[in-house]
Design a protein around this motif. Structure first.
Motif, mmCIF file in Angstrom:
data_model
loop_
_atom_site.group_PDB
_atom_site.id
_atom_site.type_symbol
_atom_site.label_atom_id
_atom_site.label_comp_id
_atom_site.label_asym_id
_atom_site.label_seq_id
_atom_site.Cartn_x
_atom_site.Cartn_y
_atom_site.Cartn_z
ATOM 1 N N PRO A 3 -32.982 -20.949 -25.870
ATOM 2 C CA PRO A 3 -34.214 -20.104 -25.385
ATOM 3 C C PRO A 3 -35.371 -20.713 -26.049
ATOM 4 O O PRO A 3 -36.010 -21.860 -26.913
ATOM 5 C CB PRO A 3 -33.893 -18.475 -25.954
ATOM 6 N N ALA A 4 -36.434 -20.856 -25.024
ATOM 7 C CA ALA A 4 -37.821 -21.031 -25.372
ATOM 8 C C ALA A 4 -38.387 -21.143 -26.332
ATOM 9 O O ALA A 4 -39.237 -21.204 -27.610
ATOM 10 C CB ALA A 4 -38.843 -21.127 -24.557
ATOM 11 N N ASN A 5 -38.277 -19.235 -26.972
ATOM 12 C CA ASN A 5 -38.660 -18.737 -27.973
ATOM 13 C C ASN A 5 -37.539 -18.942 -29.230
ATOM 14 O O ASN A 5 -37.344 -17.830 -29.732
ATOM 15 C CB ASN A 5 -39.788 -17.217 -27.897
ATOM 16 N N LEU A 6 -37.452 -20.599 -29.274
ATOM 17 C CA LEU A 6 -37.293 -20.252 -30.804
ATOM 18 C C LEU A 6 -38.029 -19.266 -32.199
ATOM 19 O O LEU A 6 -39.030 -19.987 -32.565
ATOM 20 C CB LEU A 6 -36.143 -21.730 -31.466
ATOM 21 N N THR A 7 -37.505 -19.463 -33.327
ATOM 22 C CA THR A 7 -38.135 -18.436 -34.571
ATOM 23 C C THR A 7 -37.293 -18.987 -35.575
ATOM 24 O O THR A 7 -35.985 -19.418 -35.590
ATOM 25 C CB THR A 7 -38.144 -17.518 -34.422
ATOM 26 N N TYR A 8 -38.161 -19.590 -36.686
ATOM 27 C CA TYR A 8 -37.069 -20.613 -37.530
ATOM 28 C C TYR A 8 -36.007 -19.317 -38.717
ATOM 29 O O TYR A 8 -36.543 -18.100 -38.804
ATOM 30 C CB TYR A 8 -38.056 -20.888 -38.904
ATOM 31 N N HIS A 9 -35.316 -19.350 -39.128
ATOM 32 C CA HIS A 9 -34.026 -18.525 -39.472
ATOM 33 C C HIS A 9 -35.060 -18.493 -41.001
ATOM 34 O O HIS A 9 -34.891 -19.000 -42.111
ATOM 35 C CB HIS A 9 -32.222 -19.346 -39.438
ATOM 36 N N GLN A 10 -34.761 -17.686 -41.482
ATOM 37 C CA GLN A 10 -34.764 -17.166 -42.805
ATOM 38 C C GLN A 10 -34.473 -17.815 -43.741
ATOM 39 O O GLN A 10 -35.456 -18.403 -44.898
ATOM 40 C CB GLN A 10 -34.948 -15.617 -43.543
ATOM 41 N N LYS A 11 -32.810 -18.256 -44.064
ATOM 42 C CA LYS A 11 -32.462 -19.141 -45.274
ATOM 43 C C LYS A 11 -33.070 -20.343 -45.132
ATOM 44 O O LYS A 11 -33.498 -21.213 -46.092
ATOM 45 C CB LYS A 11 -31.449 -19.229 -44.785
ATOM 46 N N PHE A 12 -32.960 -21.036 -43.540
ATOM 47 C CA PHE A 12 -34.352 -22.283 -43.720
ATOM 48 C C PHE A 12 -35.537 -22.646 -43.984
ATOM 49 O O PHE A 12 -35.589 -23.467 -45.093
ATOM 50 C CB PHE A 12 -33.654 -22.944 -42.097
ATOM 51 N N LEU A 13 -36.522 -21.257 -43.855
ATOM 52 C CA LEU A 13 -37.531 -20.923 -45.174
ATOM 53 C C LEU A 13 -37.453 -20.832 -45.722
ATOM 54 O O LEU A 13 -38.798 -21.002 -46.654
ATOM 55 C CB LEU A 13 -38.242 -19.849 -44.021
ATOM 56 N N SER A 14 -36.964 -19.934 -46.483
ATOM 57 C CA SER A 14 -37.235 -20.013 -48.130
ATOM 58 C C SER A 14 -36.332 -20.891 -49.289
ATOM 59 O O SER A 14 -36.359 -20.245 -50.725
ATOM 60 C CB SER A 14 -36.569 -17.999 -48.006
ATOM 61 N N TYR A 15 -35.470 -21.419 -48.732
ATOM 62 C CA TYR A 15 -34.755 -22.329 -49.171
ATOM 63 C C TYR A 15 -35.823 -22.946 -50.236
ATOM 64 O O TYR A 15 -36.438 -23.340 -49.794
ATOM 65 C CB TYR A 15 -33.509 -22.867 -48.867
ATOM 66 N N ARG A 16 -35.450 -22.899 -51.389
ATOM 67 C CA ARG A 16 -35.821 -23.642 -52.435
ATOM 68 C C ARG A 16 -35.342 -25.066 -53.066
ATOM 69 O O ARG A 16 -34.250 -24.518 -53.370
ATOM 70 C CB ARG A 16 -37.387 -23.175 -53.355
ATOM 71 N N MET A 17 -35.725 -26.489 -53.328
ATOM 72 C CA MET A 17 -35.027 -27.132 -54.724
ATOM 73 C C MET A 17 -35.521 -27.045 -55.222
ATOM 74 O O MET A 17 -36.824 -26.444 -56.051
ATOM 75 C CB MET A 17 -35.536 -28.670 -53.779
ATOM 76 N N ALA A 18 -34.650 -27.498 -56.353
ATOM 77 C CA ALA A 18 -34.929 -27.143 -57.736
ATOM 78 C C ALA A 18 -35.810 -28.385 -58.121
ATOM 79 O O ALA A 18 -35.949 -29.271 -57.741
ATOM 80 C CB ALA A 18 -33.835 -27.145 -58.397
ATOM 81 N N PRO A 19 -37.045 -28.095 -59.043
ATOM 82 C CA PRO A 19 -37.598 -29.294 -59.467
ATOM 83 C C PRO A 19 -37.149 -29.936 -59.986
ATOM 84 O O PRO A 19 -36.087 -30.060 -60.299
ATOM 85 C CB PRO A 19 -38.347 -27.760 -61.203
#
Ligand SMILES: O=C(O)CCC(=O)C(=O)O
Ligand SMILES: [Fe+2]
Length: 654
Positions: A232-248
């Motif tokens: 669909p045109a109105n895609l939204t980012y998956h929460q997991k894709f936005l919230s994961y973080r790489m370790a220092p």
């Protein structure tokens, strides 16, 4: 971190919360100031600064693309390139982006080699949803965590996810009053976006969008489809894709300082750096964090006396750093001082015009004359050690110019491709006002230090002698433009062909050796303008492209053998099938040494030809005198051009 996160939405729906929490560590009004100051963002155009195959800096401006996203720690944008503007002025992809496209490759390299990128956000961005404090604002260093391809309209376009490197401090662009970020101990560095293997191509893709998993392998038949259906045109980012973080990661270190403290490294008593390349880089204002280009001969001023472009809001910061500017010796800018031959041999180079050599008429100067028939001539007056050593001669003048408070400044170029770009040399005008490649501040001769009047005396002599030797009437100069060049500065191709100017332009060169090149202007070389408009009156200059063919039609037209429209038709058809991409090669090349003078004579010379001058070492002055026609001087400025030379300021040629 703020508890409330925004989903990426279409541009119009972004709520405009008005304020950010803090101030950027550096900011700029113009792109050119960023490039002058930040080693990781030297790009004057485009959204990504890359060098040596790596991406170093990114600018988020108006064109960050659909589904761009920013929160306190994550940025998602498209990768520039393969785009052009549509009728609405929006950048749209006009061809599929590939892994091998330069920008994509550079970002992939930076990701693989763990090179963090600095990110700058511009005031016209459409993604933050908050007003940013300045036209350009440095955000921070980010690591590149993902690069993938999406469908953008009918095209394949690359996207990139960046994650802020420093997860411990609050981002200045966070919502005002938002909570500080969680401490490293509170964070989960193990979570990753869901990923799955494609049934069709076996390629593993992570889940980017909330609406469903898709294969992100561009060559796959299921690319960018959710369960086989077009996304669909109105895609939204998956929460997991936005919230994961790489370790220092200790290896992940920025290569440059985000904000270099250049001033702390510059010793103003050190003559070896005073006019070096680093001395005309920009600095970050220690008071207000603005990137300040070096506009002044002696240093930097945060707000700069109205020399900035008028549309900018007035800036009131009082910071300035003027330096001592130790006097540079000739020894330090002329490698061959004293050990060069007393008399310079002329070394012919058959790629360039060979001049007439005359050792008698203006002895002790050697006179080299380059004649362009029907156009004009260029006389190079070659100085020698005796002339240079003479009291009040070039050696003394070189020191005096450094001691005098000339008021040299860099000015914004009038026709800059990137607004705010400053000239790569310092300038000041004395006498009748003259605008050259940039509007300069114009002082009257009554304000001119003695050394400038001494130079004027010499140039008056050179103008008169060379023009009379050509059998023409000379117009005495009533204006002098002083240019100052630090290391790696220059004046690019331009002409001195203002309608207000007389036909003669004389320059005295002091300090470093320089190379002057003269070439035919593009439109006269090619026979048409860059927009393919034919020359109304083609001079068919010697050495122009398709000279014979152009001359034939011109003669036929002038003799009435063909009509104007036939003449134009012949040329249009011919130029369409014979495109000349390159510019004219320089036809005259001069090696200008300390004490030499160069006189260009002939109005057509400035109309048809252009010149550039590139100094070779770290300090050079060029003093150029011209005649401004009386009718072009504003009555309120006429007094500026008045002068009388004292006896010792008049020059007699030795
Ligand atoms: O630096 C030079 O010798 C040339 C200066 C020049 O071209 C100009 O002032 O227009
Ligand atoms: Fe010039």
């Amino acid at each position: 971190m703020s508890a409330k996160r925004k989903r990426a939405t279409a541009e119009a729906e972004v709520p405009l919360t008005p304020t950010v929490d803090g101030e950027p560590p550096a900011w700029a009004n113009f792109r050119s100031e960023l490039g002058d100051t930040l080693p990781w963002f030297r790009a004057v155009q485009g959204g990504i600064y890359h060098k040596d195959g790596l991406a170093w800096g990114v600018l988020i401006s108006r064109d960050s693309g659909e589904r761009s996203y920013i929160d306190e720690e994550v940025v998602i944008t498209r990768i520039g390139g393969s785009c052009s503007r549509n009728a609405n002025g929006d950048l749209v992809h006009v061809k599929d982006q590939e892994k091998n496209d330069l920008m994509v490759k550079c970002l992939l390299n930076s990701m693989e080699q763990k090179v963090p990128v600095g990110i700058i956000i511009g005031e016209h961005n459409t993604v933050l949803g908050k007003r940013v404090p300045h036209p350009y604002n440095v955000m921070d260093y980010f690591r590149i965590t993902n690069i993938w391809f999406e469908c953008s309209g009918k095209r394949r376009a690359a996207k990139v996810r960046y994650e802020k490197l420093d997860l411990q401090s609050k981002s200045w662009w966070a919502d005002k009053g938002s909570l500080p970020p969680p401490s490293p101990e509170e964070r989960d560095f193990t979570s990753r976006p869901t990923s799955a293997e494609c049934n069709a191509c076996s390629h593993k893709s992570f889940q980017v969008f909330h609406e469903g998993w898709m294969c992100l392998q561009p060559s796959c038949t299921r690319f960018f489809k959710i369960e086989g259906l077009v996304a669909p045109a109105n895609l939204t980012y998956h929460q997991k894709f936005l919230s994961y973080r790489m370790a220092p990661d200790l290896v992940m270190k920025p290569h440059h300082s985000l904000i270099p403290d250049l001033l702390s490294t510059l010793d103003e008593n050190d003559a070896s750096v005073a006019t070096s390349r680093v001395a005309w880089k920009g600095i970050v204002c220690p008071q207000c964090r603005k990137c300040i280009s070096r506009k002044f001969w002696k240093g930097w001023k945060c707000s700069d006396d109205g020399t900035s472009i008028a549309t900018q809001p007035q800036h009131l910061c009082t910071f300035e750093k003027m330096t001592r500017m130790p006097i540079m010796s000739l020894r330090s800018v002329i490698d061959t001082l004293e050990i060069a031959p007393q008399k310079r041999a002329f070394i012919p180079d058959d790629r360039f015009m060979i001049p007439e050599v005359d050792d008698n008429s203006l002895a002790p100067y050697r006179r080299l004359v380059y004649i362009i028939p029907r156009v004009g001539h260029i006389t190079h007056l070659v100085s020698n050690r005796d002339i240079n050593d003479h009291p009040n001669g070039p050696n003394t003048m070189f020191t005096q110019l450094q001691l005098a408070d000339l008021g040299l400044q860099r000015f914004p170029l009038s026709n800059a491709v990137v607004p705010g770009t400053l000239t790569a040399h310092f300038a000041v005008n004395y006498g009748n006002p003259y605008k050259y490649v940039a509007p300069v501040n114009c002082k009257g001769f009554d304000e001119a230090p003695g050394v400038v009047l001494h130079a004027l005396g010499r140039l008056q002599w050179a103008t008169e002698k060379t023009v009379h030797l050509a059998g023409h009437k000379s117009y005495p100069p009533n204006e002098i433009l002083v240019l100052g060049y630090f290391a790696d500065m220059k004046i690019g191709y331009h002409d001195d062909g203002e309608t207000s100017l007389g036909p003669t332009i004389a320059t005295l060169s002091l300090g470093s050796r320089s190379i002057m090149q003269i070439r035919m202007k593009s439109k006269y070389y090619k026979g048409q303008s860059s927009r393919n408009t034919l020359l109304e009156n083609d001079p068919v200059l010697p050495g122009c492209a398709f000279q014979l063919q152009r001359q034939t039609w011109k003669t036929e037209f002038e003799r009435g053998m063909i009509t104007q429209s036939k003449y134009d038709q012949c040329r249009n058809e011919f130029f369409k099938s014979h495109r000349t991409q390159c510019e004219a090669k320089p036809c005259i090349k001069l090696q200008i040494h300390h004490g030499d003078m160069v006189v260009m004579h002939g109005e057509s010379l400035q109309r048809y030809y252009e010149h550039e001058v590139v100094p070779e070492n770290k300090l050079r002055f060029a003093l150029t005198a011209r005649h401004i026609k009386a009718e072009h001087v504003d009555p309120k400025d006429t007094h500026k051009g008045d002068f009388t030379l004292a006896g010792n300021q008049l020059y007699n040629g030795i």
